[in-house]
Design a protein around this motif. Structure first.
Motif, PDB file in Angstrom:
ATOM      1  N   LEU A   1       0.838  -1.199   0.000  1.00  0.00           N
ATOM      2  CA  LEU A   1       0.000   0.000   0.000  1.00  0.00           C
ATOM      3  C   LEU A   1       0.875   1.252   0.000  1.00  0.00           C
ATOM      4  O   LEU A   1       2.039   1.210   0.407  1.00  0.00           O
ATOM      5  CB  LEU A   1      -0.907   0.010   1.234  1.00  0.00           C
ATOM      6  CG  LEU A   1      -2.009  -1.056   1.307  1.00  0.00           C
ATOM      7  CD1 LEU A   1      -2.758  -0.957   2.630  1.00  0.00           C
ATOM      8  CD2 LEU A   1      -2.975  -0.934   0.142  1.00  0.00           C
TER       9      LEU A   1
ATOM     10  N   HIS B   1      -0.736   4.736   3.996  1.00  0.00           N
ATOM     11  CA  HIS B   1      -1.858   3.826   4.210  1.00  0.00           C
ATOM     12  C   HIS B   1      -1.403   2.687   5.124  1.00  0.00           C
ATOM     13  O   HIS B   1      -0.281   2.180   4.978  1.00  0.00           O
ATOM     14  CB  HIS B   1      -2.360   3.239   2.889  1.00  0.00           C
ATOM     15  CG  HIS B   1      -3.024   4.248   2.000  1.00  0.00           C
ATOM     16  ND1 HIS B   1      -2.357   5.324   1.487  1.00  0.00           N
ATOM     17  CD2 HIS B   1      -4.296   4.324   1.525  1.00  0.00           C
ATOM     18  CE1 HIS B   1      -3.177   6.037   0.730  1.00  0.00           C
ATOM     19  NE2 HIS B   1      -4.359   5.444   0.734  1.00  0.00           N
TER      20      HIS B   1
ATOM     21  N   LYS C   1      -9.352   2.035   0.845  1.00  0.00           N
ATOM     22  CA  LYS C   1      -8.205   2.939   0.857  1.00  0.00           C
ATOM     23  C   LYS C   1      -8.439   4.106   1.811  1.00  0.00           C
ATOM     24  O   LYS C   1      -7.494   4.573   2.471  1.00  0.00           O
ATOM     25  CB  LYS C   1      -7.917   3.445  -0.556  1.00  0.00           C
ATOM     26  CG  LYS C   1      -7.353   2.385  -1.485  1.00  0.00           C
ATOM     27  CD  LYS C   1      -6.791   2.980  -2.762  1.00  0.00           C
ATOM     28  CE  LYS C   1      -5.528   3.784  -2.491  1.00  0.00           C
ATOM     29  NZ  LYS C   1      -4.936   4.292  -3.748  1.00  0.00           N
TER      30      LYS C   1
ATOM     31  N   ALA D   1      -7.729   2.777   5.223  1.00  0.00           N
ATOM     32  CA  ALA D   1      -6.290   2.571   5.409  1.00  0.00           C
ATOM     33  C   ALA D   1      -5.542   3.896   5.545  1.00  0.00           C
ATOM     34  O   ALA D   1      -4.575   3.995   6.303  1.00  0.00           O
ATOM     35  CB  ALA D   1      -5.733   1.770   4.233  1.00  0.00           C
ATOM     36  N   LYS D   2      -5.998   4.903   4.834  1.00  0.00           N
ATOM     37  CA  LYS D   2      -5.361   6.224   4.923  1.00  0.00           C
ATOM     38  C   LYS D   2      -5.729   6.931   6.212  1.00  0.00           C
ATOM     39  O   LYS D   2      -4.932   7.691   6.771  1.00  0.00           O
ATOM     40  CB  LYS D   2      -5.766   7.072   3.719  1.00  0.00           C
ATOM     41  CG  LYS D   2      -5.028   8.397   3.625  1.00  0.00           C
ATOM     42  CD  LYS D   2      -5.390   9.131   2.347  1.00  0.00           C
ATOM     43  CE  LYS D   2      -4.596  10.431   2.229  1.00  0.00           C
ATOM     44  NZ  LYS D   2      -4.922  11.161   0.966  1.00  0.00           N
TER      45      LYS D   2
END
Length: 729
Positions: free
Chosen positions: A588, A592, A676, A679-680
């Motif tokens: 990633l 992330h 995403k 994750a960010k």
């Protein structure tokens, strides 16, 4: 009753106190009555939240898109097996480096101890040779969850979701007091509608300059000179005199009056207990006039619904009930109903009385009648009520766990599968092993003497509450949030609805690399805001003392930030798409992160994964054949060949799920976009819903849900447009 239509019912003239165990992701014992100036106001708030400070819920959902028409490697098929390296499949070993970005909790549950013989548990960290032990199964479980998301695989586990959930209904004029009887000829259960009068049992508290004073049942008995110096018992026959203007009992007696004594009526006491704030009255049921009587035959469906509703009540309060029973016996006569001291609420009888779970003769209840039919039988007037359908009915069939070997989704084939409804299992094409901690100074300890200091008291972690439908239910199968303002009864209402998706815990972006936030955790800074952020992971002290009880846990150590681990993943016979999805997860972008370990709702366990390509060897089956046939060393292939699999994965996702079936639209596929974003991470405070920005030592987070329900009725925003939730100060 007019023209055979039911027109009236006596209802309480005071509000129902919210039940904290039914409201949010944290539970708390009930508190004394709120003073008038502290009570939430049921006023409608402005829908414009631009000017209000917001927070983010610690969990959210990645939509699980229906996949019944998905073909190819993202669809369902039988696995390829482990017996040989297939020419066109990838096998080999991947070396992965793991770095902790926020502290990591890996408690040793086997070594947990109760603190000073209480129900509070304290956990040491899990160690091997003096270094933290991060189990391969923990990492594999985290990776599998993420792999399920990005391949839109079937859910690996979806159990115990085939029972109806319940919600707290609004007061309604369509609720009628009733008693269950038996038909003498058929022996079948019959519901007889009654009238209800109010009998004073509890006195409203009076405020003084020092504190509220509340008189309980014993004071009422003395002041009103009740017969036998007691209140009626539940279902007990009494005779009473009634003020028909107010429908209140003027006086009552336990002995049957003589015929010459006029003005007395026969009734039956319905005592549910001091189950809501400021409750003053119980009820006396009595017969309707002969021309107004109404009975209904009770069907098996209504019996089953009653049993499910009472079971829901008792399951929901099981742990709280255990705690309440441990407390000292209350002095007030409301102790018969498991109440507290005067001024505090108790449990309704159906919460702690097992026999009430069976609908039988002489059951006192309330009936909801619509179109001259029973639509619900309820234990109290303002009751919980079952949603129309079960959560399982909202999950699209192609997303349910597979029951056959030849219909395994990508995550099942790669990580393994166990049939949840019978025989059958597959060990998967991936094995994770050889986890090592590379850092020498990896542990931060909070106590050198666990016998006298249990460590850091974590704040209360909430239990999943899927009955909180505004967070869990979607208005369609694509996972779109319910509209704000959706009525309660429209949650879990139809199989046309959907579930929000797969639960994820977004990265806590704002505090992840903030050293000050994680420094000196033993010091209570929960009331101090540093750049708008409070110490969310620590339970606040109350009256200067640490709070350690059955609701929270203490830890003796955690893994520090920037600790380095490494591990290996062996794969066998993965297709380019299957391998591409795995490599994409392990590479990633730098900002992330994956989530791992305990305490994820509190910000713990954000980790970064990176492949060490110098120690990675991935080859197609035909290349492994050449390797083993050769007597000379053969160098591993260029890593670029394996990374081409990532493009194959992206193309497969875009072609299967993007609206335009365009290979360039991978990033716009909703489950990729939402993953995403999680994750960010999210900017701004992240914590369970509560009324105000600073943590509450009493932990009464249920008030946020109560206020939300009486006002804007907000749903959880979608991850790809996470605008946050407002405080209700």
């Amino acid at each position: 009753m007019t023209n055979n239509k039911l027109t009236q019912i006596q209802r309480p003239n005071h509000p129902q106190r919210p039940n904290p165990s039914n409201a949010g992701n944290q539970t708390k014992k009930q508190s004394p009555p709120l003073k008038k100036q502290d009570r939430p106001q049921n006023k409608q708030r402005s829908q414009n939240s631009d000017s209000r400070q917001v927070f983010h819920n610690p969990y959210n959902f990645v939509p699980a898109t229906p996949r019944q028409n998905i073909k190819g490697e993202l669809g369902d098929r039988a696995p390829r097996g482990h017996g040989q390296y297939l020419d066109d499949r990838w096998s080999g070993r991947i070396r992965v480096n793991l770095t902790t970005v926020t502290p990591l909790l890996i408690p040793d549950a086997a070594q947990a101890e109760k603190w000073q013989n209480s129900e509070h548990k304290t956990y040491p960290i899990r160690l091997i040779n003096g270094r933290p032990y991060l189990s391969p199964t923990s990492i594999k479980g985290s990776l599998r969850s993420a792999y399920e998301v990005i391949t839109n695989s079937r859910l690996s586990i979806f159990q115990k979701h085939n029972d109806h959930l319940a919600y707290r209904m609004e007061p309604t004029p369509k609720i009628f007091p009733a008693i269950v009887t038996e038909d003498k000829r058929s022996g079948k259960l019959v519901l007889r509608l009654m009238q209800a009068a109010k009998i004073l049992c509890y006195k409203k508290y009076e405020e003084t300059e020092e504190a509220p004073i509340d008189k309980g049942a014993s004071e009422i008995i003395r002041e009103n000179n009740y017969p036998e110096n007691r209140l009626p018992r539940h279902t007990e026959t009494i005779w009473f005199q009634l003020n028909r203007n107010s429908f209140k009992v003027i006086r009552f007696r336990f002995d049957e009056p003589e015929e010459s004594e006029k003005g007395w009526q026969k009734g039956w006491a319905c005592i549910t207990g001091p189950n809501c704030n400021e409750k003053r009255y119980e009820r006396v049921f009595f017969e309707r006039s002969p021309d107004n009587q109404k009975s209904y035959e009770i069907t098996e469906q209504e019996v089953t619904a009653w049993e499910k509703l009472i079971k829901d009540y008792q399951d929901l309060h099981e742990e709280d009930l255990k705690e309440r029973k441990k407390e000292d016996s209350p002095k007030d006569s409301c102790s018969a109903y498991l109440g507290h001291e005067p001024g505090q609420t108790g449990w309704s009888k159906h919460v702690y009385t097992k026999s009430i779970a069976e609908l039988k003769r002489n059951t006192f209840c309330y009936a909801q009648i619509q179109n001259d039919k029973i639509t619900a039988l309820l234990p109290v007037m303002v009751s919980r009520q079952l949603f129309k359908t079960v959560p399982e009915a909202l999950l699209e069939e192609s997303l349910k766990p597979s029951e056959k070997m030849d219909t395994l989704s990508p995550a099942d084939r790669v990580f393994g599968w166990v049939n949840q409804k019978g025989k059958g299992a597959y060990k998967g094409q991936l094995r994770l092993h050889s986890v090592k901690c590379l850092s020498t100074d990896a542990i931060q300890k909070f106590t050198k003497d666990p016998a006298n200091n249990p460590g850091l008291p974590l704040t209360i972690l909430g239990q999943p509450k899927p009955q909180q439908f505004r967070f869990y239910v979607a208005k369609n199968k694509q996972g779109d949030a319910l509209d704000n303002g959706t009525p309660k009864q429209d949650g879990y209402a139809s199989a046309k609805q959907g579930l929000r998706g797969r639960k994820v815990y977004p990265h806590h972006k704002a505090i992840a690399k903030n050293a000050d936030y994680w420094d000196d955790p033993m010091r209570d800074r929960t009331e101090q805001s540093v750049n708008g952020y409070y110490q969310e992971y620590r339970r606040p002290k109350k009256d200067g003392a640490e709070q350690r009880d059955s609701q929270n846990r203490s830890i003796q150590a955690w893994v520090k930030q920037n600790t380095q681990f490494q591990f290996d993943i062996d794969i066998t016979n993965l297709s380019p798409v299957e391998l591409g999805a795995l490599l994409w997860l392990l590479e990633l972008p730098d900002d992330h992160y994956h989530r791992l370990g305990g305490g994820k709702p509190l910000g713990f366990g954000s980790v970064q994964l990176k492949i060490d390509w110098s120690q990675t060897d991935l080859r197609l089956g035909q290349a492994w054949k050449q390797y083993y046939e050769s007597l000379l060393p053969i160098d591993p292939p260029d890593p670029g060949q394996a990374t081409e699999c990532v493009d194959a994965f992206k193309q497969a996702v875009a072609l299967a799920y993007s609206p335009k079936k365009n290979t360039e639209d991978f990033e716009e596929v909703l489950f990729i976009k939402a993953f995403k974003q999680a994750a960010k991470g999210l900017d701004g405070p992240v914590h369970y819903p509560r009324m105000k920005p600073q943590p509450d030592p009493d932990g009464e987070n249920y008030k946020w849900f109560t206020e939300n329900e009486s006002g804007e009725k907000r749903s959880l925003p979608p991850l790809w447009n996470e605008t946050g939730l407002p405080y209700w100060e």
